[in-house]
Design a protein around this motif. Structure first.
Motif, PDB file in Angstrom:
ATOM      1  N   VAL A 136      14.401  34.974  21.974  1.00  0.00           N
ATOM      2  CA  VAL A 136      13.879  35.490  23.245  1.00  0.00           C
ATOM      3  C   VAL A 136      12.490  36.100  23.077  1.00  0.00           C
ATOM      4  O   VAL A 136      11.534  35.691  23.752  1.00  0.00           O
ATOM      5  N   LEU A 137      12.357  37.077  22.191  1.00  0.00           N
ATOM      6  CA  LEU A 137      11.124  37.868  22.132  1.00  0.00           C
ATOM      7  C   LEU A 137       9.919  37.070  21.642  1.00  0.00           C
ATOM      8  O   LEU A 137       8.851  37.110  22.260  1.00  0.00           O
ATOM      9  N   ILE A 138      10.065  36.349  20.536  1.00  0.00           N
ATOM     10  CA  ILE A 138       8.915  35.626  19.971  1.00  0.00           C
ATOM     11  C   ILE A 138       8.400  34.547  20.925  1.00  0.00           C
ATOM     12  O   ILE A 138       7.192  34.471  21.186  1.00  0.00           O
ATOM     13  N   PHE A 141       6.572  36.298  23.765  1.00  0.00           N
ATOM     14  CA  PHE A 141       5.244  36.777  23.373  1.00  0.00           C
ATOM     15  C   PHE A 141       4.241  35.630  23.339  1.00  0.00           C
ATOM     16  O   PHE A 141       3.076  35.811  23.706  1.00  0.00           O
ATOM     17  N   GLU A 142       4.677  34.476  22.893  1.00  0.00           N
ATOM     18  CA  GLU A 142       3.768  33.335  22.857  1.00  0.00           C
ATOM     19  C   GLU A 142       3.309  32.951  24.259  1.00  0.00           C
ATOM     20  O   GLU A 142       2.144  32.605  24.471  1.00  0.00           O
ATOM     21  N   LYS A 143       4.209  33.039  25.225  1.00  0.00           N
ATOM     22  CA  LYS A 143       3.871  32.676  26.605  1.00  0.00           C
ATOM     23  C   LYS A 143       2.908  33.673  27.241  1.00  0.00           C
ATOM     24  O   LYS A 143       1.998  33.291  27.981  1.00  0.00           O
ATOM     25  N   ILE A 144       3.131  34.968  26.973  1.00  0.00           N
ATOM     26  CA  ILE A 144       2.333  35.988  27.673  1.00  0.00           C
ATOM     27  C   ILE A 144       1.198  36.537  26.810  1.00  0.00           C
ATOM     28  O   ILE A 144       0.488  37.448  27.216  1.00  0.00           O
ATOM     29  N   TYR A 145       1.009  35.964  25.628  1.00  0.00           N
ATOM     30  CA  TYR A 145       0.015  36.497  24.686  1.00  0.00           C
ATOM     31  C   TYR A 145      -1.395  36.573  25.284  1.00  0.00           C
ATOM     32  O   TYR A 145      -2.055  37.612  25.142  1.00  0.00           O
ATOM     33  N   PRO A 146      -1.889  35.545  25.968  1.00  0.00           N
ATOM     34  CA  PRO A 146      -3.240  35.660  26.553  1.00  0.00           C
ATOM     35  C   PRO A 146      -3.359  36.797  27.565  1.00  0.00           C
ATOM     36  O   PRO A 146      -4.351  37.536  27.567  1.00  0.00           O
ATOM     37  N   GLY A 210      -3.262  35.242  17.157  1.00  0.00           N
ATOM     38  CA  GLY A 210      -2.283  34.420  17.857  1.00  0.00           C
ATOM     39  C   GLY A 210      -2.027  33.111  17.132  1.00  0.00           C
ATOM     40  O   GLY A 210      -0.872  32.660  17.029  1.00  0.00           O
ATOM     41  N   ARG A 211      -3.092  32.472  16.645  1.00  0.00           N
ATOM     42  CA  ARG A 211      -2.917  31.221  15.902  1.00  0.00           C
ATOM     43  C   ARG A 211      -2.081  31.451  14.642  1.00  0.00           C
ATOM     44  O   ARG A 211      -1.274  30.603  14.250  1.00  0.00           O
ATOM     45  N   TYR A 212      -2.277  32.611  14.006  1.00  0.00           N
ATOM     46  CA  TYR A 212      -1.516  32.920  12.795  1.00  0.00           C
ATOM     47  C   TYR A 212      -0.055  33.231  13.117  1.00  0.00           C
ATOM     48  O   TYR A 212       0.862  32.724  12.466  1.00  0.00           O
ATOM     49  N   LEU A 213       0.175  34.053  14.132  1.00  0.00           N
ATOM     50  CA  LEU A 213       1.534  34.478  14.464  1.00  0.00           C
ATOM     51  C   LEU A 213       2.416  33.333  14.940  1.00  0.00           C
ATOM     52  O   LEU A 213       3.610  33.289  14.631  1.00  0.00           O
ATOM     53  N   PHE A 214       1.818  32.418  15.695  1.00  0.00           N
ATOM     54  CA  PHE A 214       2.614  31.350  16.312  1.00  0.00           C
ATOM     55  C   PHE A 214       2.382  29.996  15.654  1.00  0.00           C
ATOM     56  O   PHE A 214       2.688  28.968  16.226  1.00  0.00           O
ATOM     57  N   ARG A 215       1.854  29.999  14.455  1.00  0.00           N
ATOM     58  CA  ARG A 215       1.516  28.749  13.783  1.00  0.00           C
ATOM     59  C   ARG A 215       2.760  27.917  13.481  1.00  0.00           C
ATOM     60  O   ARG A 215       2.729  26.686  13.600  1.00  0.00           O
ATOM     61  N   HIS A 216       3.874  28.561  13.109  1.00  0.00           N
ATOM     62  CA  HIS A 216       5.086  27.824  12.755  1.00  0.00           C
ATOM     63  C   HIS A 216       5.672  27.129  13.971  1.00  0.00           C
ATOM     64  O   HIS A 216       6.184  26.016  13.878  1.00  0.00           O
ATOM     65  N   ARG A 217       5.586  27.775  15.129  1.00  0.00           N
ATOM     66  CA  ARG A 217       6.125  27.173  16.332  1.00  0.00           C
ATOM     67  C   ARG A 217       5.297  25.964  16.749  1.00  0.00           C
ATOM     68  O   ARG A 217       5.813  24.952  17.208  1.00  0.00           O
ATOM     69  N   ARG A 218       3.971  26.063  16.573  1.00  0.00           N
ATOM     70  CA  ARG A 218       3.116  24.921  16.919  1.00  0.00           C
ATOM     71  C   ARG A 218       3.348  23.783  15.951  1.00  0.00           C
ATOM     72  O   ARG A 218       3.338  22.611  16.327  1.00  0.00           O
ATOM     73  N   ASP A 219       3.528  24.126  14.660  1.00  0.00           N
ATOM     74  CA  ASP A 219       3.777  23.069  13.666  1.00  0.00           C
ATOM     75  C   ASP A 219       5.099  22.371  13.955  1.00  0.00           C
ATOM     76  O   ASP A 219       5.220  21.139  13.811  1.00  0.00           O
ATOM     77  N   ALA A 220       6.104  23.160  14.401  1.00  0.00           N
ATOM     78  CA  ALA A 220       7.408  22.574  14.691  1.00  0.00           C
ATOM     79  C   ALA A 220       7.380  21.657  15.906  1.00  0.00           C
ATOM     80  O   ALA A 220       8.108  20.678  15.988  1.00  0.00           O
ATOM     81  N   SER A 221       6.499  22.004  16.856  1.00  0.00           N
ATOM     82  CA  SER A 221       6.397  21.174  18.050  1.00  0.00           C
ATOM     83  C   SER A 221       5.556  19.931  17.811  1.00  0.00           C
ATOM     84  O   SER A 221       5.643  18.976  18.560  1.00  0.00           O
TER      85      SER A 221
END
Length: 221
Positions: A136-138, A141-146, A210-221
């Motif tokens: 839920v949280l991570i 955060f990715e959605k509302i980060y900007p 943001g690129r660092y924090l969410f890098r794994h999710r982008r790589d997975a997608s």
């Protein structure tokens, strides 16, 4: 005639003011986002009384001027025995303000989490705590980060108000300089440019974070 050279003797004053602004911004950002996260979770998952209490806090802060909040903390709280220095009052006002705004931003992210993901996490045997933080949280955060980072920058710019209670920030430094050499145009123009550069650097830093924090999710997608 313009004379920016008259500001050179006050370089240390500007730098000291900038350092205090940076210090307030860092503490307010970390603390305000933490407050917002806790309040968003409480308002989204908590009981009726907790949701009402957090809702009252959010509405109070979002619908009153920041300078009034600042004056209440610095000038009002001593009436009930709570004494704070100017710096402490300024930081507390920024924390409370950012906490309220970030509560609604983060809550919006929590609200759009698909229920199917939560149910899938439960099927996989994840605990409620693991489900909240990982499922839920991570993603929220990715959605509302900007939007969240923009609010942090707005609070940094709004920190100029703390000079009204004699916090020696960047705006206080500009006021001090122009009161001594009467170069108001030059002092405030340079100060405005410093705020502009600081805001741009903050946005770039947030983007890299943001690129660092969410890098794994982008790589997975």
């Amino acid at each position: 005639m313009l004379s920016f050279g008259d500001l050179l003797p006050y370089t240390d004053v500007l730098l000291n003011g900038l350092l205090i602004t940076i210090e307030l911004t860092v503490y307010a950002t970390l603390g305000g986002v933490a407050i917002g996260t806790a309040c968003a979770a409480g308002r989204h998952y908590g009981g009726l009384w907790l949701r009402a209490l957090i809702g009252a806090y959010v509405e109070l802060i979002r619908n009153t001027p920041f300078i009034v909040q600042l004056f209440f903390i610095f000038f009002g709280l001593p009436a009930v025995g709570i004494m704070l220095s100017a710096w402490q009052a300024g930081l507390l006002a920024m924390l409370i303000n950012l906490g309220a705004y970030s509560t609604e931003i983060i809550r919006a992210g929590l609200a759009v989490t698909p229920k199917g993901q939560i149910e899938a996490a439960r099927v996989l045997g994840m605990s409620p705590r693991q489900t909240f933080f990982r499922v839920v949280l991570i993603p929220a955060f990715e959605k509302i980060y900007p939007a969240l980072t923009s609010q942090c920058i707005i609070v940094m710019l709004g920190s100029a108000v703390v000079s009204q209670i004699s916090v020696m920030d960047l705006t206080y430094a500009a006021n001090l300089i122009q009161s001594r050499n009467f170069r108001s145009f030059e002092a405030y123009l340079v100060t405005a440019l410093i705020y502009l550069c600081f805001a741009v650097l903050m946005r770039q830093a947030f983007n890299q974070l943001g690129r660092y924090l969410f890098r794994h999710r982008r790589d997975a997608s």
